[in-house]
Design a protein around this motif. Structure first.
Motif, PDB file in Angstrom:
ATOM      1  N   HIS A  99       9.162 -10.904  -9.850  1.00  0.00           N
ATOM      2  CA  HIS A  99       8.308 -11.935 -10.607  1.00  0.00           C
ATOM      3  C   HIS A  99       8.170 -13.266  -9.227  1.00  0.00           C
ATOM      4  CE1 HIS A  99       6.714 -14.824 -12.960  1.00  0.00           C
ATOM      5  NE2 HIS A  99       7.590 -16.122 -12.660  1.00  0.00           N
ATOM      6  N   TRP A 100       9.084 -13.278  -8.307  1.00  0.00           N
ATOM      7  CA  TRP A 100       8.590 -14.682  -7.741  1.00  0.00           C
ATOM      8  C   TRP A 100       8.330 -13.612  -6.442  1.00  0.00           C
ATOM      9  CZ3 TRP A 100       8.814 -19.543  -8.910  1.00  0.00           C
ATOM     10  CH2 TRP A 100      10.504 -19.709  -9.585  1.00  0.00           C
ATOM     11  N   GLU A 101       8.373 -12.187  -6.041  1.00  0.00           N
ATOM     12  CA  GLU A 101       7.113 -11.597  -5.146  1.00  0.00           C
ATOM     13  C   GLU A 101       5.848 -12.058  -5.849  1.00  0.00           C
ATOM     14  OE1 GLU A 101       7.498  -8.026  -2.068  1.00  0.00           O
ATOM     15  OE2 GLU A 101       9.169  -7.877  -3.673  1.00  0.00           O
ATOM     16  N   TYR A 102       5.302 -11.309  -6.999  1.00  0.00           N
ATOM     17  CA  TYR A 102       3.916 -11.047  -7.496  1.00  0.00           C
ATOM     18  C   TYR A 102       4.018 -12.717  -7.272  1.00  0.00           C
ATOM     19  CZ  TYR A 102       0.170 -11.766 -10.368  1.00  0.00           C
ATOM     20  OH  TYR A 102      -0.589 -12.045 -11.169  1.00  0.00           O
ATOM     21  N   LEU A 103       4.253 -13.606  -7.225  1.00  0.00           N
ATOM     22  CA  LEU A 103       4.081 -14.828  -7.355  1.00  0.00           C
ATOM     23  C   LEU A 103       3.434 -14.950  -5.779  1.00  0.00           C
ATOM     24  CD1 LEU A 103       5.782 -17.046 -10.049  1.00  0.00           C
ATOM     25  CD2 LEU A 103       3.746 -16.227 -10.180  1.00  0.00           C
ATOM     26  N   ILE A 104       4.417 -15.073  -4.726  1.00  0.00           N
ATOM     27  CA  ILE A 104       4.384 -14.912  -3.725  1.00  0.00           C
ATOM     28  C   ILE A 104       3.218 -14.848  -2.855  1.00  0.00           C
ATOM     29  CG2 ILE A 104       4.838 -14.498  -1.460  1.00  0.00           C
ATOM     30  CD1 ILE A 104       7.377 -15.316  -2.381  1.00  0.00           C
ATOM     31  N   ARG A 105       3.199 -13.077  -3.511  1.00  0.00           N
ATOM     32  CA  ARG A 105       1.640 -12.831  -3.478  1.00  0.00           C
ATOM     33  C   ARG A 105      -0.095 -13.522  -3.495  1.00  0.00           C
ATOM     34  NH1 ARG A 105       4.714 -11.900  -0.067  1.00  0.00           N
ATOM     35  NH2 ARG A 105       5.601  -9.074   0.531  1.00  0.00           N
ATOM     36  N   TRP A 106       0.053 -13.590  -5.418  1.00  0.00           N
ATOM     37  CA  TRP A 106      -0.815 -14.393  -5.538  1.00  0.00           C
ATOM     38  C   TRP A 106      -1.200 -15.751  -5.023  1.00  0.00           C
ATOM     39  CZ3 TRP A 106      -1.597 -18.982  -8.021  1.00  0.00           C
ATOM     40  CH2 TRP A 106      -2.527 -19.389  -8.306  1.00  0.00           C
ATOM     41  N   MET A 107      -0.086 -16.075  -3.957  1.00  0.00           N
ATOM     42  CA  MET A 107      -0.765 -17.150  -3.686  1.00  0.00           C
ATOM     43  C   MET A 107      -1.361 -17.057  -2.304  1.00  0.00           C
ATOM     44  SD  MET A 107       2.837 -20.481  -4.355  1.00  0.00           S
ATOM     45  CE  MET A 107       4.034 -19.375  -4.550  1.00  0.00           C
ATOM     46  N   GLN A 108      -0.928 -15.976  -1.586  1.00  0.00           N
ATOM     47  CA  GLN A 108      -1.430 -15.445  -0.308  1.00  0.00           C
ATOM     48  C   GLN A 108      -2.721 -14.926  -0.723  1.00  0.00           C
ATOM     49  OE1 GLN A 108       2.279 -12.803   0.588  1.00  0.00           O
ATOM     50  NE2 GLN A 108       3.071 -14.556   1.895  1.00  0.00           N
ATOM     51  N   GLU A 109      -2.921 -14.419  -1.625  1.00  0.00           N
ATOM     52  CA  GLU A 109      -4.264 -13.946  -2.051  1.00  0.00           C
ATOM     53  C   GLU A 109      -5.044 -15.105  -2.652  1.00  0.00           C
ATOM     54  OE1 GLU A 109      -3.723 -10.734  -4.257  1.00  0.00           O
ATOM     55  OE2 GLU A 109      -2.339  -9.164  -3.387  1.00  0.00           O
ATOM     56  N   THR A 110      -4.482 -15.926  -3.090  1.00  0.00           N
ATOM     57  CA  THR A 110      -5.949 -16.664  -3.595  1.00  0.00           C
ATOM     58  C   THR A 110      -5.555 -18.748  -3.672  1.00  0.00           C
ATOM     59  OG1 THR A 110      -4.253 -17.083  -5.782  1.00  0.00           O
ATOM     60  CG2 THR A 110      -5.485 -15.154  -5.445  1.00  0.00           C
ATOM     61  N   GLN A 111      -4.480 -18.547  -2.975  1.00  0.00           N
ATOM     62  CA  GLN A 111      -4.131 -19.993  -2.659  1.00  0.00           C
ATOM     63  C   GLN A 111      -3.983 -20.799  -0.648  1.00  0.00           C
ATOM     64  OE1 GLN A 111      -4.239 -21.858  -5.692  1.00  0.00           O
ATOM     65  NE2 GLN A 111      -5.055 -19.930  -6.451  1.00  0.00           N
TER      66      GLN A 111
END
Length: 125
Positions: A64-76
């Motif tokens: 889950h934390w890895e997913y959040l990191i990827r999301w932040m990298q892709e969108t933020q």
């Protein structure tokens, strides 16, 4: 003296009932992050963009934390981490902000629930 010998074992027995994480964790007074291996890496990388509260109020598995990191990298606009840095962050978050088992209250018994005002599949037969 006899009283003191009795209290020390009782205190030890009482402490056995506490989770080790509660007894041993110290939090950083500025961020609230658990001060354990990797916390400074999390503080310097995560709080560069958002409050540590966003970390401490959440929980999840390593995935889950890895997913959040990827999301932040892709969108933020979060930068890509060195593999060792990312491993340190994920290890820390999974260990100290992993899934919580006691955060939801138990479901209410059906007898305490109000009647459902909406038609159900059983009603439409």
């Amino acid at each position: 003296m006899r009283f003191k010998r009795l209290i020390n074992p009782l205190l030890g027995v009482a402490m056995l009932g506490l989770p080790l994480s509660v007894a041993a964790q110290e939090s950083d007074p500025d961020t609230g992050l658990v001060m354990a291996e990797g916390w400074e890496t999390v503080r310097s990388n995560c709080t560069a963009c958002h409050s540590a509260n966003l970390v401490t109020q959440n929980s999840g598995t390593r995935n889950h934390w890895e997913y959040l990191i990827r999301w932040m990298q892709e969108t933020q606009g979060l930068w890509e981490f060195q593999p060792e840095t990312e491993d340190t962050i994920l290890d820390y978050l999974a260990e100290y902000y992993g899934p919580k088992e006691d955060t939801r209250r138990p479901a209410l018994p059906r007898t305490l629930m109000p009647d459902n005002p909406y038609p159900t599949v059983a009603d439409s037969g």
